[in-house]
Design an enzyme around this catalytic site. Structure first.
Site, PDB file in Angstrom:
ATOM      1  N   ARG A  73      37.825  49.625  52.530  1.00  0.00           N
ATOM      2  CA  ARG A  73      39.175  49.757  52.336  1.00  0.00           C
ATOM      3  C   ARG A  73      38.812  51.408  52.894  1.00  0.00           C
ATOM      4  NH1 ARG A  73      39.677  51.358  47.581  1.00  0.00           N
ATOM      5  NH2 ARG A  73      38.545  50.219  46.838  1.00  0.00           N
ATOM      6  N   TYR A 201      40.770  45.173  58.214  1.00  0.00           N
ATOM      7  CA  TYR A 201      39.964  44.747  56.763  1.00  0.00           C
ATOM      8  C   TYR A 201      41.554  44.630  55.438  1.00  0.00           C
ATOM      9  CZ  TYR A 201      37.906  45.532  52.325  1.00  0.00           C
ATOM     10  OH  TYR A 201      37.553  44.947  51.343  1.00  0.00           O
ATOM     11  N   LYS A 210      46.539  45.761  46.792  1.00  0.00           N
ATOM     12  CA  LYS A 210      46.370  47.209  46.211  1.00  0.00           C
ATOM     13  C   LYS A 210      47.025  47.676  46.345  1.00  0.00           C
ATOM     14  CE  LYS A 210      42.111  46.183  45.058  1.00  0.00           C
ATOM     15  NZ  LYS A 210      41.725  46.151  44.357  1.00  0.00           N
ATOM     16  N   HIS A 230      44.137  47.829  37.174  1.00  0.00           N
ATOM     17  CA  HIS A 230      43.100  47.175  38.339  1.00  0.00           C
ATOM     18  C   HIS A 230      42.027  46.161  37.348  1.00  0.00           C
ATOM     19  CE1 HIS A 230      39.862  48.340  41.369  1.00  0.00           C
ATOM     20  NE2 HIS A 230      39.651  46.767  42.070  1.00  0.00           N
ATOM     21  N   SER A 252      36.270  49.162  41.812  1.00  0.00           N
ATOM     22  CA  SER A 252      35.575  48.288  43.274  1.00  0.00           C
ATOM     23  C   SER A 252      34.086  47.213  43.040  1.00  0.00           C
ATOM     24  CB  SER A 252      35.880  48.363  44.525  1.00  0.00           C
ATOM     25  OG  SER A 252      37.505  48.975  44.355  1.00  0.00           O
ATOM     26  N   CYS A 254      31.526  45.987  40.198  1.00  0.00           N
ATOM     27  CA  CYS A 254      31.206  46.970  39.963  1.00  0.00           C
ATOM     28  C   CYS A 254      30.942  45.479  38.933  1.00  0.00           C
ATOM     29  CB  CYS A 254      31.876  47.892  38.697  1.00  0.00           C
ATOM     30  SG  CYS A 254      31.372  49.543  39.381  1.00  0.00           S
ATOM     31  N   ASP A 281      41.252  40.843  38.898  1.00  0.00           N
ATOM     32  CA  ASP A 281      41.594  41.995  40.070  1.00  0.00           C
ATOM     33  C   ASP A 281      42.841  42.768  39.445  1.00  0.00           C
ATOM     34  OD1 ASP A 281      40.635  43.782  41.290  1.00  0.00           O
ATOM     35  OD2 ASP A 281      41.961  43.794  43.296  1.00  0.00           O
ATOM     36  N   ARG A 372      33.147  39.448  52.314  1.00  0.00           N
ATOM     37  CA  ARG A 372      33.921  38.835  51.064  1.00  0.00           C
ATOM     38  C   ARG A 372      33.818  37.582  51.310  1.00  0.00           C
ATOM     39  NH1 ARG A 372      36.319  42.758  47.412  1.00  0.00           N
ATOM     40  NH2 ARG A 372      36.057  44.170  47.842  1.00  0.00           N
TER      41      ARG A 372
HETATM   42  C1  OXD Z   1      38.509  46.453  46.375  1.00  0.00           C
HETATM   43  C2  OXD Z   1      38.773  44.994  45.819  1.00  0.00           C
HETATM   44  O1  OXD Z   1      38.044  46.567  46.180  1.00  0.00           O
HETATM   45  O2  OXD Z   1      39.373  44.097  44.682  1.00  0.00           O
HETATM   46  O3  OXD Z   1      38.962  46.534  44.852  1.00  0.00           O
HETATM   47  O4  OXD Z   1      38.968  44.692  47.152  1.00  0.00           O
HETATM   48 MN    MN Z   2      39.631  45.795  43.264  1.00  0.00          MN
END
Ligand code: OXD
Ligand code: MN
Length: 594
Positions: A73, A201, A210, A230, A252, A254, A281, A372
């Site tokens: 991002r 991406y 998002k 989130h 993100s 974590c 998420d 990912r």
């Molecule tokens: C992030 C995701 O970047 O969930 O938070 O992809």
């Molecule tokens: Mn996320």
């Protein structure tokens, strides 16, 4: 000439306007049929956009490589475009909507010449649920179509739900030349519109995730009286069969996906504890008629971070990637056409292509740190039976957390809803590879929403306070930190499945007969005896260490929070939060003198 799948005038107008601007050769409406998806996959394999993986070992799985400049991002190119700059707040980047529309139109003009434009009708949430939101994403990327088909509910049923007059989020994506200097991720909350150009991406282009489900939805939630967060959602089944649900916000990369799918330690499994995953998420949260908070996961799949995922760290996520999955920027094992990433196994197999497609020689990483997997939720062995529930699940607890080497204890509990909102607002975490920029830098990330709140952060805190006033049975609010380090920089708490031990304490603090706890200047901390460390490689002293609250550090933390409030968030912070800040300062000082 094409077959439109709807008579909805607004949809047709949107599609026509986009087509006139971008001049595609062809327009394809995504109807959601298995046949159409199959056809698109084989087309993408032909064009090289997808690489087909071993059909026997990884049925219906594919690898995709992004441009090397397009791997995360881009927060500094993500804008909230409100008529008044102040409404976007100081934490978001802002562009004047007129200017932003003009800029994007000029970039996207004629950009789909020689390409196909896809029209993706999608639903965030179960199609037809009154809490769901419909979007229409225009894109010139098959990769986007196929990922959206995993991450959301896609197809004609969404258009049927809209009918002739229903309203929807307009989502426009054009990959253009993937030019990083002309990359813009634009949100127009006041127009329910998203525009994304020059990226391919996931987080920038799967616009349901998002962009819609957090930035636009948080704005809708403020106006309609609900929360878009989130957060993962997990269910815990107790040995006696009772079930409780928790939502948890972490920045993100974590460990949200890991916590959402955790496998409890053996002794817990033997006693009959079970974890199920409702979401990893995003949570959309409403006040129920019973005065509790109810949460749904608006997504339909997982867009998870691959590195570090393995049989032991997250068996369930790994299982979820075994079929129907699209991998992005992982390494390719050319011996058997399977995929690999750092942490999947101890040693890297021979004959690998790295994430850019070059033979891997051991320098750097084979997979990109933000590589990912896009996996269907139904694949996950522990997916909750409530996954498709329209009302969602009632929350007993809300957890905030981040990566903190020091200061923040393993777990502590807020004294009230307002205090919990304060704790969320004051969160900081060390940065990760999910966003471009330096990693490992401590930054404020209130409620893990810094990159995702679609409006002024002060108003967002006030909205949380407002929601709390409507609750008869508010969930208890906690903060956790799995990432405390010792003097050698090693993590003290093992994390992963052992986090169940903290979840157990958290749930014992919820409900009518909570167990005791120690009151500290920052909130309630477990008595060391109340965290079960049986069969664990952790000493009582180490546990005491990570439960400790250092008043000097917290005096500094409070000063830092005060500075962040004043200098970054600015106005609109509710008085309740300043009251909590004052109390924190007082507590640290008093206890120090006392
Ligand atoms: C992030 C995701 O970047 O969930 O938070 O992809
Ligand atoms: Mn996320």
């Amino acid at each position: 000439v094409y077959m439109a799948l709807t008579k909805n005038k607004e949809v047709l107008e949107f599609v026509n306007t986009c087509a006139e601007l971008t001049q595609p050769d062809k327009i394809i409406w995504i109807d959601g049929s298995a046949n159409q998806i199959k056809q698109l996959k084989s087309e993408a394999v032909k064009s090289g956009e997808l690489i087909k993986l071993n059909e026997h070992l990884l049925p219906d799985c594919y690898l995709h490589r992004t441009a090397v400049n397009d791997v995360a991002r881009v927060e500094d190119r993500t804008f909230i475009c409100t008529a008044n700059k102040e409404d976007a707040g100081n934490v978001n980047f802002w562009l004047d909507p007129k200017l932003a529309y003009h800029l994007a139109s000029e970039i996207a003009r004629a950009s789909m010449k020689g390409r196909t434009m896809y029209v993706i009708p999608f639903s965030m949430g179960v199609v037809g649920s009154e809490f769901s939101k419909i979007g229409i994403e225009i894109t010139d990327s098959i990769y986007v179509v196929l990922n959206m088909n995993i991450m959301t509910r896609v197809g004609k049923s969404c258009l049927d739900r809209l009918g002739k007059t229903g309203s929807f989020t307009k989502c426009f994506h054009a990959k253009c030349n993937v030019d990083a200097d002309k990359r813009y991720i634009l949100h127009f909350p006041e127009d329910n519109t998203i525009i994304s150009v020059n990226s391919a991406y996931g987080g920038n282009v799967l616009l349901g995730k998002k962009c819609l489900a957090l930035r636009i939805a948080s704005y809708l939630g403020k106006n309609e009286g609900w929360l878009a967060e989130h957060m993962l959602i997990l269910g815990v089944t107790f040995p006696d069969g009772e079930k409780k649900y928790i939502a948890a916000a972490f920045p993100s990369a974590c460990g949200k996906t890991n916590l959402a799918m955790l496998i409890p330690p053996k002794s817990y499994l033997e006693r009959g504890y079970k974890i199920e995953c409702v979401g990893d998420d995003i949570a959309w949260i409403r006040v129920g008629e019973d005065g509790r908070l109810w949460a749904v996961n608006p997504e339909n799949g997982f867009f998870g971070v691959a590195p570090g995922t393995n049989e032991r760290s997250n068996f369930n996520a790994l299982q979820a990637t075994k079929r129907g999955t699209i991998f992005t920027n992982v390494a390719l094992n050319t011996d058997d056409m399977t995929v690999w990433w750092e942490g999947l196994s101890e040693h890297c197999p021979p004959n690998m292509l790295d994430w850019t497609g070059k033979p891997y020689d051991g320098s750097g990483t084979a997979a990109h740190p933000n590589s990912r997997f896009t996996a269907p939720a139904v694949n996950c062995p522990c997916v909750s039976p409530d996954f498709n529930s329209e009302t969602g699940v009632p929350l007993s607890a809300i957890i905030f957390g981040g990566r903190r080497a020091t200061t923040t204890p393993l777990v502590y509990q807020a004294k009230s809803w307002e205090h919990g909102v304060f704790i969320g607002s004051a969160m900081s975490s060390e940065t990760t590879a999910a966003a471009s920029g330096q990693t490992g830098v401590l930054r404020h990330d209130p409620m893990a929403m810094k990159p995702f709140a679609g409006y002024h952060m002060g108003d967002y805190f006030a909205h949380w306070i407002e929601i709390g006033k409507q609750l008869k049975k508010p969930p208890e609010i906690f903060n956790v930190n799995w990432f405390r380090q010792d003097a050698d920089g090693k993590f003290i708490w093992p994390g992963f499945g052992d986090n169940m031990r903290v979840i157990e304490w958290i749930l014992k603090r919820c409900g009518d007969n909570p167990i005791g706890a120690e009151e500290t200047p920052i909130g309630f901390v477990p008595k060391p005896d109340d965290i079960n460390i049986e069969d664990m490689n952790l000493s009582v002293d180490a546990l005491k260490e990570i439960l400790s609250v250092d008043k000097d550090k917290w005096i500094k933390e409070a000063e830092e929070i005060e500075k962040y409030y004043a200098e970054t968030i600015g106005s609109r912070i509710p008085d309740e939060l300043y009251a909590c800040l004052e109390e924190l300062k007082r507590n640290c000082k008093n206890k120090k003198e006392g």
